[in-house]
Design an enzyme around this catalytic site. Structure first.
Site, mmCIF file in Angstrom:
data_model
loop_
_atom_site.group_PDB
_atom_site.id
_atom_site.type_symbol
_atom_site.label_atom_id
_atom_site.label_comp_id
_atom_site.label_asym_id
_atom_site.label_seq_id
_atom_site.Cartn_x
_atom_site.Cartn_y
_atom_site.Cartn_z
ATOM 1 N N ALA A 88 0.832 -1.207 0.000
ATOM 2 C CA ALA A 88 0.000 0.000 0.000
ATOM 3 C C ALA A 88 0.862 1.251 0.000
ATOM 4 O O ALA A 88 1.987 1.258 0.492
ATOM 5 C CB ALA A 88 -0.879 -0.003 1.244
ATOM 6 N N ASN A 137 9.055 8.518 5.207
ATOM 7 C CA ASN A 137 7.925 9.283 4.673
ATOM 8 C C ASN A 137 6.985 9.699 5.786
ATOM 9 O O ASN A 137 6.820 9.007 6.774
ATOM 10 C CB ASN A 137 7.187 8.474 3.591
ATOM 11 C CG ASN A 137 6.057 7.645 4.153
ATOM 12 O OD1 ASN A 137 4.944 8.137 4.348
ATOM 13 N ND2 ASN A 137 6.335 6.372 4.455
ATOM 14 N N ARG A 138 6.411 10.881 5.601
ATOM 15 C CA ARG A 138 5.323 11.331 6.482
ATOM 16 C C ARG A 138 4.218 11.913 5.588
ATOM 17 O O ARG A 138 3.818 13.063 5.722
ATOM 18 C CB ARG A 138 5.804 12.353 7.516
ATOM 19 C CG ARG A 138 6.599 13.522 6.982
ATOM 20 C CD ARG A 138 6.825 14.613 8.032
ATOM 21 N NE ARG A 138 7.723 15.634 7.528
ATOM 22 C CZ ARG A 138 9.043 15.571 7.566
ATOM 23 N NH1 ARG A 138 9.643 14.530 8.099
ATOM 24 N NH2 ARG A 138 9.784 16.562 7.064
ATOM 25 N N MET A 139 3.789 11.066 4.629
ATOM 26 C CA MET A 139 2.805 11.517 3.644
ATOM 27 C C MET A 139 1.503 11.942 4.340
ATOM 28 O O MET A 139 0.915 12.958 3.979
ATOM 29 C CB MET A 139 2.489 10.399 2.641
ATOM 30 C CG MET A 139 3.697 9.796 1.928
ATOM 31 S SD MET A 139 4.625 10.978 0.966
ATOM 32 C CE MET A 139 3.560 11.223 -0.425
ATOM 33 N N PHE A 141 -1.493 10.078 4.660
ATOM 34 C CA PHE A 141 -2.716 9.639 3.956
ATOM 35 C C PHE A 141 -3.225 10.694 2.968
ATOM 36 O O PHE A 141 -4.411 11.033 2.933
ATOM 37 C CB PHE A 141 -3.849 9.308 4.940
ATOM 38 C CG PHE A 141 -3.648 8.065 5.769
ATOM 39 C CD1 PHE A 141 -2.604 7.190 5.519
ATOM 40 C CD2 PHE A 141 -4.531 7.763 6.808
ATOM 41 C CE1 PHE A 141 -2.438 6.033 6.288
ATOM 42 C CE2 PHE A 141 -4.370 6.615 7.583
ATOM 43 C CZ PHE A 141 -3.320 5.762 7.314
ATOM 44 N N SER A 201 -0.186 3.377 10.555
ATOM 45 C CA SER A 201 0.670 4.415 9.973
ATOM 46 C C SER A 201 1.119 5.372 11.072
ATOM 47 O O SER A 201 0.302 5.817 11.881
ATOM 48 C CB SER A 201 -0.106 5.198 8.909
ATOM 49 O OG SER A 201 0.596 6.386 8.629
ATOM 50 N N ASN A 203 2.002 8.350 10.621
ATOM 51 C CA ASN A 203 1.918 9.732 10.138
ATOM 52 C C ASN A 203 0.563 10.398 10.309
ATOM 53 O O ASN A 203 0.341 11.491 9.826
ATOM 54 C CB ASN A 203 2.328 9.775 8.655
ATOM 55 C CG ASN A 203 3.735 9.241 8.475
ATOM 56 O OD1 ASN A 203 4.624 9.611 9.224
ATOM 57 N ND2 ASN A 203 3.908 8.339 7.528
ATOM 58 N N THR A 204 -0.380 9.716 10.969
ATOM 59 C CA THR A 204 -1.660 10.336 11.333
ATOM 60 C C THR A 204 -1.710 10.290 12.854
ATOM 61 O O THR A 204 -1.706 9.204 13.437
ATOM 62 C CB THR A 204 -2.843 9.556 10.706
ATOM 63 O OG1 THR A 204 -2.732 9.651 9.288
ATOM 64 C CG2 THR A 204 -4.186 10.114 11.143
ATOM 65 N N LYS A 248 -3.275 -4.444 9.216
ATOM 66 C CA LYS A 248 -1.849 -4.109 9.001
ATOM 67 C C LYS A 248 -1.287 -3.530 10.291
ATOM 68 O O LYS A 248 -1.838 -2.578 10.849
ATOM 69 C CB LYS A 248 -1.722 -3.102 7.864
ATOM 70 C CG LYS A 248 -0.257 -2.811 7.509
ATOM 71 C CD LYS A 248 -0.136 -2.249 6.125
ATOM 72 C CE LYS A 248 1.308 -1.940 5.778
ATOM 73 N NZ LYS A 248 1.450 -1.374 4.435
ATOM 74 N N ASN A 277 3.981 -2.323 8.753
ATOM 75 C CA ASN A 277 4.046 -0.958 8.236
ATOM 76 C C ASN A 277 5.456 -0.395 8.489
ATOM 77 O O ASN A 277 6.352 -1.145 8.876
ATOM 78 C CB ASN A 277 2.974 -0.104 8.950
ATOM 79 C CG ASN A 277 2.400 0.953 8.033
ATOM 80 O OD1 ASN A 277 3.157 1.631 7.314
ATOM 81 N ND2 ASN A 277 1.097 1.111 8.030
ATOM 82 N N GLY A 302 12.310 0.024 4.044
ATOM 83 C CA GLY A 302 13.483 -0.434 3.308
ATOM 84 C C GLY A 302 14.373 -1.352 4.127
ATOM 85 O O GLY A 302 13.948 -1.911 5.151
HETATM 86 C C1 LIG Z 1 6.046 6.689 0.541
HETATM 87 C C2 LIG Z 1 5.333 5.599 1.273
HETATM 88 C C3 LIG Z 1 3.953 5.688 1.470
HETATM 89 C C4 LIG Z 1 3.284 4.676 2.147
HETATM 90 N N1 LIG Z 1 1.928 4.769 2.311
HETATM 91 C C5 LIG Z 1 1.253 3.770 2.933
HETATM 92 C C6 LIG Z 1 -0.143 3.822 3.061
HETATM 93 O O1 LIG Z 1 -0.809 4.740 2.595
HETATM 94 N N2 LIG Z 1 -0.756 2.802 3.718
HETATM 95 C C7 LIG Z 1 -0.073 1.722 4.225
HETATM 96 O O2 LIG Z 1 -0.682 0.821 4.792
HETATM 97 N N3 LIG Z 1 1.266 1.656 4.099
HETATM 98 C C8 LIG Z 1 1.938 2.638 3.465
HETATM 99 N N4 LIG Z 1 3.291 2.562 3.329
HETATM 100 C C9 LIG Z 1 4.007 1.416 3.947
HETATM 101 C C10 LIG Z 1 4.281 0.300 2.950
HETATM 102 O O3 LIG Z 1 3.098 -0.241 2.447
HETATM 103 C C11 LIG Z 1 5.121 -0.817 3.615
HETATM 104 O O4 LIG Z 1 4.357 -1.404 4.647
HETATM 105 C C12 LIG Z 1 6.422 -0.304 4.204
HETATM 106 O O5 LIG Z 1 6.996 0.685 3.384
HETATM 107 C C13 LIG Z 1 7.440 -1.418 4.413
HETATM 108 O O6 LIG Z 1 7.743 -2.043 3.185
HETATM 109 P P1 LIG Z 1 9.039 -1.692 2.295
HETATM 110 O O7 LIG Z 1 10.234 -1.737 3.205
HETATM 111 O O8 LIG Z 1 9.046 -2.724 1.205
HETATM 112 O O9 LIG Z 1 8.814 -0.316 1.758
HETATM 113 C C14 LIG Z 1 3.994 3.558 2.648
HETATM 114 C C15 LIG Z 1 5.374 3.465 2.441
HETATM 115 C C16 LIG Z 1 6.046 4.460 1.765
HETATM 116 C C17 LIG Z 1 7.534 4.341 1.567
#
Ligand SMILES: Cc1cc2nc3c(=O)[nH]c(=O)nc-3n(C[C@H](O)[C@H](O)[C@H](O)COP(=O)(O)O)c2cc1C
Length: 378
Positions: A88, A137-139, A141, A201, A203-204, A248, A277, A302
């Site tokens: 996601a 990231n601190r998008m 949502f 998340s 970030n909320t 999640k 997450n 990462g």
């Molecule tokens: C830029 C960014 C935005 C993300 N937005 C969401 C999100 O909206 N909802 C969510 O459940 N996880 C979100 N994630 C988390 C990822 O889905 C994932 O759980 C997390 O990045 C760990 O996996 P990775 O190491 O392969 O990136 C986001 C991750 C990144 C880097």
């Protein structure tokens, strides 16, 4: 047709296991000249453009997809063509899932979507920690709201499996969060293949408090009630098929909190858990303290997340013994990382940051490795 040249070069990447891939040597350095969010929009636009050129989607499928009955897996009643999904956050508004399906993913999770549109946090809000092959990231949502998502999912062209990741709006108090999850669940019920409740998340503000027993149980029980109601009406009161529902979770939960979350998931008859997450931890990073502090708050994803997320997968798998299925996510950057999560007990895996650092051929590389590794149970 000149625009499809990168696709042909990426074919080389998907055939070789050399670390000197076309993506890493040519494309990634160019993309990394852009700010992370701009690079994301550029790649999204380019993918959309390529997808509209006759013949290119076919070419992309031939380059990136790998089909084999040995890769197929039935998990929570869904037949997945392979075990590697897109996590996601990449396709928050369901704008790109058809295009992304040509890159070999077995499933794509859209969202997190909230009932109302919201802009998210001020920019910049996404940062690269290159030395760590990580992102912060601190998008917050940022998304166009569930109504826009409905319209887009109705136009679904491919048959790719889609997960709907749902959340609450920033201005909805936690006491009313349950209504936000309900709105998203009802709205997307006929349009997605499985649901993910995102309460993890970082970030909320306050969102992760919803991982506590009482509010979590309320949300999940309410969604399961609606699940039964909608499944019954869909199947004319016979042959009920509930929509798979997953939670999640955060990698920052302590053991007792994690135990409680598992208990709640079992009590509310969930199908599974997505672990994990992003983390708020900044431990064991190679990047300098100044750089880390400069970027500020946010969720880290990462390579540095890989160990912790696998640890959580293993813990849950040992504890639930198949009563909950697990989608493993966090720091999958090569086939070994993917295998480690599958062997720890995940039925499926997802990636996000690995896709940015390693490029699209990573999906095929993982699937090829799964094909030759006979120790993975189906
Ligand atoms: C830029 C960014 C935005 C993300 N937005 C969401 C999100 O909206 N909802 C969510 O459940 N996880 C979100 N994630 C988390 C990822 O889905 C994932 O759980 C997390 O990045 C760990 O996996 P990775 O190491 O392969 O990136 C986001 C991750 C990144 C880097």
């Amino acid at each position: 047709m000149i625009y499809s040249f990168p696709v042909l070069f990426l074919l080389y990447d998907s055939l070789t296991s050399s670390p000197m891939s076309f993506y890493k040597v040519v494309l990634r350095p160019l993309l990394f000249l852009l700010a992370p969010e701009s690079a994301h929009h550029f790649v999204s636009g380019f993918l959309k453009f390529l997808y509209r050129i006759p013949g290119v989607p076919f070419l992309m499928r031939s380059v990136f997809c790998i089909e084999s009955s040995k890769l197929k897996k039935t998990v929570f009643g869904i037949d997945f063509p392979n075990s590697v999904g897109l996590a996601a956050g990449f396709d928050k508004d369901a704008k790109l899932y058809d295009e992304l399906s040509t890159l070999g993913f077995g499933f794509i999770e859209v969202g997190t979507v909230t009932p109302k549109p919201q802009p998210g946090n001020p920019k910049p809000r996404m940062f690269r920690l290159k030395a760590d092959e990580a992102l912060i990231n601190r998008m917050g949502f940022n998304n166009e709201g569930v109504e826009s998502m409905i319209l887009r999912l109705r136009k679904r062209k491919s048959r790719v499996i889609i997960g709907g990741n749902i959340g609450k709006n920033k201005d909805t108090p936690n006491e009313q969060a349950i209504d936000d999850y309900e709105i998203c669940f009802r709205s997307l019920f006929h349009l997605v293949d499985y649901f993910v409740v995102n309460v993890s998340s970082p970030n909320t503000a306050g969102l992760r408090d919803l991982q506590e027993k009482e509010p979590l149980l309320k949300i999940l029980n309410r969604l399961q009630e609606i699940n039964s109601e909608l499944s019954l009406s869909e199947n004319e009161k016979s042959n009920t098929k509930l929509k798979p529902l997953l939670l999640k979770i955060s990698p920052d939960l302590g053991i007792s909190a994690l135990d409680e979350v598992i208990e709640v998931c079992l009590e509310s008859n969930l199908d599974g858990i997505i672990a994990t997450n992003t983390t708020i931890s900044r431990e064991h990073l190679k990047s300098s303290d100044e750089e880390i502090q400069l970027f500020g708050n946010g969720g880290l994803s990462g390579v540095p997340l890989a160990g912790r997320s696998t640890e959580i997968i293993r813990y849950i798998a040992d504890k639930v013994k198949g009563r909950l299925l697990i989608i493993g996510v966090g720091g999958v950057h090569n086939p070994d990382d993917a295998l480690e999560k599958l062997k720890a007990g995940a039925s499926l895996i997802q990636l996000y940051t690995g896709f940015i650092y390693e490029g699209p051929s990573l999906v095929k590389k993982i699937n090829k490795r799964i094909l030759i590794d006979h120790s993975i149970k189906n």
